[in-house]
Write a protein that holds these residues in place. Structure first.
Motif, PDB file in Angstrom:
ATOM      1  N   ALA A  75     -43.505 -49.438  18.104  1.00  0.00           N
ATOM      2  CA  ALA A  75     -44.776 -49.671  17.431  1.00  0.00           C
ATOM      3  C   ALA A  75     -45.797 -50.124  18.461  1.00  0.00           C
ATOM      4  O   ALA A  75     -45.444 -50.718  19.485  1.00  0.00           O
ATOM      5  N   THR A  76     -47.050 -49.870  18.205  1.00  0.00           N
ATOM      6  CA  THR A  76     -48.113 -50.300  19.115  1.00  0.00           C
ATOM      7  C   THR A  76     -48.957 -51.383  18.460  1.00  0.00           C
ATOM      8  O   THR A  76     -49.021 -51.486  17.230  1.00  0.00           O
ATOM      9  N   SER A  97     -46.864 -52.679  23.137  1.00  0.00           N
ATOM     10  CA  SER A  97     -45.927 -51.902  22.328  1.00  0.00           C
ATOM     11  C   SER A  97     -44.657 -52.715  22.181  1.00  0.00           C
ATOM     12  O   SER A  97     -44.351 -53.550  23.047  1.00  0.00           O
ATOM     13  N   VAL A 107     -48.625 -54.807  18.414  1.00  0.00           N
ATOM     14  CA  VAL A 107     -47.762 -55.655  17.577  1.00  0.00           C
ATOM     15  C   VAL A 107     -48.145 -57.118  17.774  1.00  0.00           C
ATOM     16  O   VAL A 107     -48.095 -57.641  18.898  1.00  0.00           O
ATOM     17  N   THR A 116     -48.081 -54.718  12.858  1.00  0.00           N
ATOM     18  CA  THR A 116     -48.204 -53.583  13.773  1.00  0.00           C
ATOM     19  C   THR A 116     -49.560 -52.903  13.585  1.00  0.00           C
ATOM     20  O   THR A 116     -50.246 -53.111  12.572  1.00  0.00           O
TER      21      THR A 116
END
Length: 465
Positions: free
Chosen positions: A17-18, A9, A20, A35
């Motif tokens: 955001a996860t 993340s 990335v 992302t």
């Protein structure tokens, strides 16, 4: 050739955001930020936890780190602390300062910073003689035609580049020991005699560094020069308009102590902020450091000019400076940045937490700065203050970031960006600058044990005890 990191993340575009994926080119500059990549590519290094843009330490005096844990025996005041600081400054040579700064900058990286604004005023030999071919670092036996001008500045630049820390060397003007008083013997090595002396030396330094440390792509440019006014105590008001002539960032210690305000009122009939404003220095490129004891008019002046304010909460608490009006300054239009000043701690997260803690203690209210605002102060705020291409995980910025372990006893269970209010430097498991891993699990990847670097630093100063 590109380098890739897949972050579990990360803070991107002002939110968590996860998955990335960061891609940097051979210069260490970000070329892609993607992302929602659920599975890490095989060619990417996996970065667990929560990744933030590298912290920007907008105010540092590297050698002050030597004072840590050595000035509390009899309480004292800011002014008695300053006498101890002078005693350490007197020990510095270019050779020993490079050793000290290398250790400090390595700890800075481990603490969550990838860039620093080094507010530097120890320019000359202890008696005030400028370094040159006739004044050489202790123990130096190198070729006699090697340039020795700007020896202290070169020492800091070499220390930063060897550690992998991006530096804005804030070349500081220091002409008087107080308003209408000469430099003391302890301050002699800080001064350039006159404002013309400072301007000439500053121009020569900028020209020399432009050749030795050229600014190229964002990721590979590690040394930049800026200017600083030590304070209105150290630079007469008549000289201040000269700083409006300079391009780039200008920093100044401002209203750190009530005694400074009192002296300004006695000499100029107004506050330090208004002295700067009358001189044309208060502008968007100005960063006021501390800004602790301000009037409502001062807040309006700094905010209206969209100046930056560098808060150093841990130092301000350590020296009993007070708590500055950070929220009011931000609401007035100023940009808030974070600094570590005398390095009572080198922990970007504790320093950032201190900004909100001070506000809560001062106001009796929680949430004066949201977690998102705190992250912005540590990253984008510092980047603006120092005018560096950092502070965001975005295309065209340097690939500088830190990764926080979210599974420790301090961080487990923290939600998203609120991790910045629970983590400390002990939870920073990776620091990257220019797309290179500089610190991993507390050890510098090139320089090794940071504790050992400090042993070398204290030995270089003859302070092994």
């Amino acid at each position: 050739m590109s380098t890739r990191f897949w972050c579990e993340s990360a803070w991107v575009d002002g939110q968590v955001a996860t998955g990335v994926l960061l891609t940097a080119d051979e210069t260490g500059t970000l070329t892609s930020v993607e992302t929602g990549i659920d599975t890490p590519p095989t060619i990417a290094e996996v970065v667990p936890g929560f990744t933030l843009p590298g912290g920007v330490n907008a105010h540092s005096h590297a050698f002050h780190r030597i004072l840590r844990g050595r000035t509390h025996g009899d309480g004292g005041t800011f002014w008695t602390w300053r006498e101890v600081m002078y005693s350490v400054a007197a020990r510095l040579s270019p050779e020993s300062y490079e050793t000290v700064a290398r250790a400090v900058f390595a700890e800075m990286l481990a603490g969550g910073y990838t860039s620093v604004g080094e507010f530097h005023y120890v320019h000359h030999a202890p008696d005030g003689t400028p370094y040159g071919n006739d004044v050489r670092p202790r123990g130096d036996v190198s070729c006699s035609d090697e340039p020795r001008t700007h020896a202290m500045e070169r020492a800091l630049a070499r220390a930063a580049t060897s550690a992998g820390l991006r530096i804005r060397l804030l070349d500081t003007c220091y002409l008087t020991g107080g308003i209408d008083s000469e430099l003391s013997a302890e301050q002699a090595r800080f001064g350039d005699g006159t404002i013309d002396g400072y301007m000439d030396r500053h121009a020569a330094l900028s020209e020399a560094f432009a050749t030795e440390f050229p600014v190229r792509a964002p990721g590979e440019s590690f040394v930049h020069v800026g200017s600083a006014i030590h304070s209105i105590r150290a630079v007469p008001a008549a000289n201040l308009p000269r700083f409006a002539e300079l391009g780039g960032p200008v920093h100044v210690h401002l209203s750190e102590q009530p005694a400074e305000n009192d002296a300004s009122q006695a000499a100029y009939g107004t506050t330090p902020t208004q002295v700067l404003a009358r001189s044309g220095v208060v502008a968007s490129n100005l960063s006021a450091v501390h800004a602790t004891h301000l009037s409502e008019d001062d807040i309006a002046t700094l905010g209206g000019a969209q100046s930056s304010i560098v808060m150093c909460p841990c130092t301000e608490a350590d020296l009993a400076d007070g708590i500055g009006p950070a929220r009011e300054l931000a609401d007035a239009g100023a940009t808030i940045a974070i600094g570590s000043d005398q390095h009572v701690v080198l922990d970007a997260l504790r320093e950032t937490q201190g900004l909100e803690a001070g506000e809560r203690l001062r106001s009796g209210q929680r949430g004066r700065f949201s977690p998102a605002e705190l992250i912005t102060s540590l990253t984008e705020g510092g980047a603006r203050s120092l005018e560096l291409p950092v502070g965001e995980l975005a295309v065209g910025k340097a690939c500088d970031f830190i990764a926080i372990d979210t599974q420790t006893m301090r961080t487990f269970g923290s939600v998203g960006e609120q991790t910045v209010l629970s983590a400390t430097s002990a939870d920073v498991h990776m620091t990257v600058s220019g797309a290179q891993v500089r610190v991993r699990d507390g050890a510098h990847t090139a320089l090794g044990s940071i504790a050992d670097l400090y042993r070398e630093a204290f030995a270089a100063l003859g302070m092994e005890d």
